[in-house]
Design a protein around this motif. Structure first.
Motif, PDB file in Angstrom:
ATOM      1  N   UNK C 158       0.849  -0.995   0.125  1.00 19.88           N
ATOM      2  CA  UNK C 158       0.016  -0.216   0.044  1.00 19.88           C
ATOM      3  C   UNK C 158       0.896   1.278   0.090  1.00 19.88           C
ATOM      4  N   UNK C 159       0.140   2.270   0.008  1.00 20.94           N
ATOM      5  CA  UNK C 159       1.128   3.821   0.070  1.00 20.94           C
ATOM      6  C   UNK C 159       2.126   3.792   1.227  1.00 20.94           C
ATOM      7  N   UNK C 160       1.480   3.606   2.262  1.00 23.29           N
ATOM      8  CA  UNK C 160       2.168   3.647   3.569  1.00 23.29           C
ATOM      9  C   UNK C 160       3.839   2.707   3.436  1.00 23.29           C
ATOM     10  N   UNK C 161       3.870   1.881   2.370  1.00 26.18           N
ATOM     11  CA  UNK C 161       4.997   1.126   2.219  1.00 26.18           C
ATOM     12  C   UNK C 161       5.964   1.861   1.196  1.00 26.18           C
ATOM     13  N   UNK C 162       5.771   3.028   0.715  1.00 20.35           N
ATOM     14  CA  UNK C 162       6.525   3.225  -0.447  1.00 20.35           C
ATOM     15  C   UNK C 162       6.744   4.853  -0.350  1.00 20.35           C
ATOM     16  N   UNK C 163       6.374   5.371   0.611  1.00 15.81           N
ATOM     17  CA  UNK C 163       6.203   7.087   0.373  1.00 15.81           C
ATOM     18  C   UNK C 163       7.418   7.726   1.122  1.00 15.81           C
ATOM     19  N   UNK C 164       8.677   7.128   0.745  1.00 19.38           N
ATOM     20  CA  UNK C 164       9.779   7.574   1.398  1.00 19.38           C
ATOM     21  C   UNK C 164      10.948   8.227   0.550  1.00 19.38           C
ATOM     22  N   UNK C 165      11.078   9.578   1.159  1.00 14.98           N
ATOM     23  CA  UNK C 165      12.175  10.363   0.006  1.00 14.98           C
ATOM     24  C   UNK C 165      13.422   9.585   0.103  1.00 14.98           C
ATOM     25  N   UNK C 166      14.097   9.620  -0.837  1.00 15.74           N
ATOM     26  CA  UNK C 166      15.416   9.082  -1.019  1.00 15.74           C
ATOM     27  C   UNK C 166      16.490   9.876   0.016  1.00 15.74           C
ATOM     28  N   UNK C 167      16.268  10.854   0.430  1.00 16.89           N
ATOM     29  CA  UNK C 167      17.114  11.502   1.387  1.00 16.89           C
ATOM     30  C   UNK C 167      16.271  12.419   2.208  1.00 16.89           C
ATOM     31  N   UNK C 168      16.630  12.703   3.447  1.00 14.05           N
ATOM     32  CA  UNK C 168      16.187  14.014   4.108  1.00 14.05           C
ATOM     33  C   UNK C 168      16.234  15.264   3.542  1.00 14.05           C
ATOM     34  N   UNK C 274      19.654   8.901   5.932  1.00  6.66           N
ATOM     35  CA  UNK C 274      18.834   8.974   4.890  1.00  6.66           C
ATOM     36  C   UNK C 274      18.327   7.477   4.462  1.00  6.66           C
ATOM     37  N   UNK C 275      18.949   6.738   4.608  1.00  5.43           N
ATOM     38  CA  UNK C 275      18.568   5.217   4.232  1.00  5.43           C
ATOM     39  C   UNK C 275      19.840   4.264   4.646  1.00  5.43           C
ATOM     40  N   UNK C 308      26.879  14.616   2.864  1.00  2.00           N
ATOM     41  CA  UNK C 308      26.196  13.398   2.845  1.00  2.00           C
ATOM     42  C   UNK C 308      27.106  12.310   2.441  1.00  2.00           C
ATOM     43  N   UNK C 309      27.017  11.292   3.128  1.00  3.81           N
ATOM     44  CA  UNK C 309      27.996  10.202   3.026  1.00  3.81           C
ATOM     45  C   UNK C 309      27.338   8.975   2.905  1.00  3.81           C
ATOM     46  N   UNK C 336      25.183   2.683   4.416  1.00  7.82           N
ATOM     47  CA  UNK C 336      24.445   3.633   5.273  1.00  7.82           C
ATOM     48  C   UNK C 336      24.509   4.877   4.403  1.00  7.82           C
ATOM     49  N   UNK C 337      23.476   5.447   4.190  1.00  9.29           N
ATOM     50  CA  UNK C 337      23.465   6.929   3.544  1.00  9.29           C
ATOM     51  C   UNK C 337      23.096   7.702   4.755  1.00  9.29           C
ATOM     52  N   UNK C 338      24.073   8.570   5.055  1.00  9.57           N
ATOM     53  CA  UNK C 338      23.719   9.657   6.383  1.00  9.57           C
ATOM     54  C   UNK C 338      24.440  11.160   5.937  1.00  9.57           C
ATOM     55  N   UNK C 339      23.783  11.885   6.774  1.00  8.12           N
ATOM     56  CA  UNK C 339      24.265  13.265   6.695  1.00  8.12           C
ATOM     57  C   UNK C 339      24.964  13.905   7.897  1.00  8.12           C
ATOM     58  N   UNK C 340      26.109  14.446   7.600  1.00  5.12           N
ATOM     59  CA  UNK C 340      26.963  15.070   9.002  1.00  5.12           C
ATOM     60  C   UNK C 340      26.825  16.519   8.945  1.00  5.12           C
TER      61      UNK C 340
END
Lengths: 347, 347, 347
Positions: C158-168, C274-275, C308-309, C336-340
């Motif tokens: 459903x929609x709740x399973x997909x609506x995530x942006x690629x990054x914050x 971010x992911x 973004x690393x 891990x995709x993260x932002x410092x």
């Protein structure tokens, strides 16, 4: 700035100075972990009321925990590419450190001795640790064998490599704060053997042994923020001549010091480390035992005396066993010459 | 003063008293380590606001951590030369202990029973722990089999060896402080099963298991400053009938208590240990499981009730598995009879 | 209330909300343990004066320790019956957490995707952690595969399973407090590589490796009060396809983050994850290595920039070795995709 793969022997110059990274505030957690990692029972470091009876505003941090944290700071700049840590001299515990204090460390290169192998050299350094008020808390000399980037010839050691006294001068030692009554001290430590009771040359075979496991030494070394690869990276060490991770020698000192509590219960503070060396590597699974010998003694004031002690560490041979006479010397891992402050009987 | 190799059975006399060494200030570090070593989730010991809702000035220290630290102090004088710790009785948690409190312990010899083997005897003792204001916080009886220095004949137990009630009298138990609303408690513990919901004889098979490794139990036992050789000295234990180090039985109690949180989430405080015994040794690598049985219950006040519980620990057999019926009894390591304080639904 | 054997896939409904149990006050002990378990050297979390120079009232708690503690609270309600933790998105570190703060956590079910196998499904959740003032400190999305009680058919997400942006989104990130002079920061971190010095696409092969032992990860996971069975119960895991206990993936993140200090010394705060995903299981005995790649960068204010690393973790293959090119990909355990937040040179 430090090269990504660290400094090698030829990168150092006599007189060069390093401000080491990562200041470190000591917390209640550090002290509890130190206790869990060593089994230390010195009441000066685990009883607030006892510390206050001796004139401290609060429990001071264990002398060796201060040493390990300060030492750890020097590793990335000094011994990242070390072959082995060879020795210590003139280590003085100048001021007590308390929970909440923040330590930083500096090092100056004293001397450089290229080895005849051409593959390494010995670096002689003076390191010092300061608290957040820039007061000196600890200073020590060590020499460490460091890899070279490229092979080169050997050379004789310069003056900075040799000018170390055999022991710290008694006049340079930290003065005691306040004396507590002998009965008060004995109730806390469980021992009424005071300074008067230790004869020169007396030997104490401490009764307990302690086995070290892999997590024991790696937790300790990570707590101290010591990054020496030999302690952490099994994959890397599998291709070394040891085939496994090495225990940080400082942790061996701490375990032997903790084992020596049974027999030296009133040796409350370390004033100095006169010298010391690691004679054999220690690995996870090894059981450590300790023997102390009284090297010297002198009165400090009406209430305190100093003992100069040799602390010997052995692995996998119990000093109380018959095999100790045959195998002890070969199994010796530590020889540490240090000076403690001990209350006098009347104290 | 204690002999260098500790006290043996024939060194004790009924009525003899010991002030144990090494007072110990409990810190935030001790409590965090206890949590990391047990996986405890009791919010009374890990949430300051929750503890305050229940009338405590701050988070009290986990009851069993207090027990282990106090117990550890008695080891050098009482069980240094122990064969085995046989049982407990009349253990009462009299006052809460807080971070910053300093504990000391005393022991009196209650009774002595020479074993017919002639090689050992059973020592019955009452130990008590006090805080820095000399207030009693914990008291317990235990009996422990101790080696003799020299063989001698057996004898019948005297009165001091037998006069222990089956359980702590309800009137002797610590009173609750303040009650919080049931919904407040349930939100913190995750359970709305309160005192009313536990029927006498009900059995709870707690769902989780926990494997203990070598460092898990040695860190704990060093934190408690318990010096019993069987836990630390692998070299020594290799020549014992076990061939390896033994896990401190108290740590088994702590792990089983922590496992019992799932099913007894609102059993917030231990009021008493009525009795207990270690039925089999536990070693590194063993996986522990726990089962509780309700032995009795009574109201305490309008807001609280008491549950008397049996806590059984098992190694390497999951109470949820088919093999439990066949092998459970043989794999039982712990039987502990204890009393907890639990909020009532309306509380 | 939670079933004794936990929630299964079919027990969840989109929109359902959980107030997780066991509020948790963070202490000096937790922070020291985190350091000992990871070898972290970020001065923001171990130097009170340095934290104050950056405008914090005290040392903030390590971002990932906050994450692990908050995450642990969600396990009993969300992933008790998990097959695997599949991914993270939109994880934002909203407010610093300090020693003495008490954390609680809530979760809402965002989406449910029955797997075609019929044996499990993927649960998409938003979890959030709050301090004792009910201020949001951390929020994240994760999706986790959970067993079903009974087999059933699959379905499209459903929609709740997909609506995530690629990054914050950069605008949603926490703002820096105060800037310290670059030389002050460099003295503490040991590095004068600042935000300007990291080019997009640059790769950093961090020099150190760290071997994890059994007690390392189980102590950490118990400290976080994470009760997932796969980390603790050897007996249970012996009959799994792994045959042994699994290391908590969050601990792998922490170790890789700590290893990345050498090369990213000034990446002081994590603003967002971010992911991320765990690509292979990690077990005791594995040696972890880390590689970072700069995915993007932007200025934040005159004194700070964001990086973004990508943080990649590898087991048992050193990125500095020849075999890395052949085996690295197969040995990758973490992406891990993260932002410092990082100070700018002039900062």
């Amino acid at each position: 700035m430090r090269p990504a793969n660290g400094y090698f022997f030829e990168d150092y110059a006599v007189g060069q100075a390093f401000d080491h990274a990562v200041p470190r505030t000591i917390t209640q957690g550090d002290c509890a972990l130190y206790q869990a990692l060593t089994g230390s029972r010195n009441p000066l470091h685990c009883s607030e009321p006892f510390a206050q009876l001796l004139g401290y505003p609060a429990m001071p941090v264990d002398d060796l925990l201060v040493f390990h944290i300060a030492f750890g700071k020097t590793v990335p700049d000094i011994s990242w590419n070390a072959v082995a840590n060879l020795g210590y001299a003139d280590c003085r515990f100048v001021r007590p450190v308390f929970i909440g204090d923040t330590l930083r460390a500096q090092t100056t290169i004293l001397g450089l001795k290229p080895n005849s192998s051409g593959k390494s050299g010995v670096v002689y350094v003076r390191s010092s640790a300061y608290n957040q008020r820039d007061e000196l808390v600890l200073t020590w000399v060590r020499w460490v064998m460091v890899h070279r980037r490229a092979a080169a010839g050997g050379a004789a050691p310069g003056e900075g490599c040799t000018a170390f006294a055999d022991s710290v001068d008694a006049g340079a030692l930290r003065k005691p704060l306040k004396a507590a009554a002998g009965t008060t001290v004995a109730r806390a430590t469980g021992s009424d053997r005071f300074w008067e009771d230790y004869a020169a040359d007396a030997e104490i075979r401490h009764p307990a042994g302690m086995t070290l496991d892999e997590t024991d030494h790696t937790l300790a070394t990570k707590l101290y923020q010591n990054t020496a690869r030999v302690h952490f990276d099994l994959k890397h060490m599998q291709s070394s001549r040891f085939g496994k991770r090495l225990v940080y020698g400082g942790q061996v000192i701490s375990i032997c010091r903790a084992l020596s509590f049974d027999g030296l219960e009133n040796a409350l503070s370390i004033l100095a480390i006169n010298g010391g060396s690691h004679l054999n590597p220690t690995f996870a699974g090894d059981t450590l035992y300790a023997v102390s010998r009284v090297l010297g003694k002198w009165p400090v004031d009406a209430h305190h005396g100093a003992l100069r002690l040799a602390l010997f560490g052995y692995k996998n041979v119990d000093p109380a066993s018959a095999e100790f006479n045959d195998n002890g010397e070969a199994q010796k891992v530590l020889s540490l010459d240090y000076t403690v402050l001990m209350p006098r009987r009347g104290g």
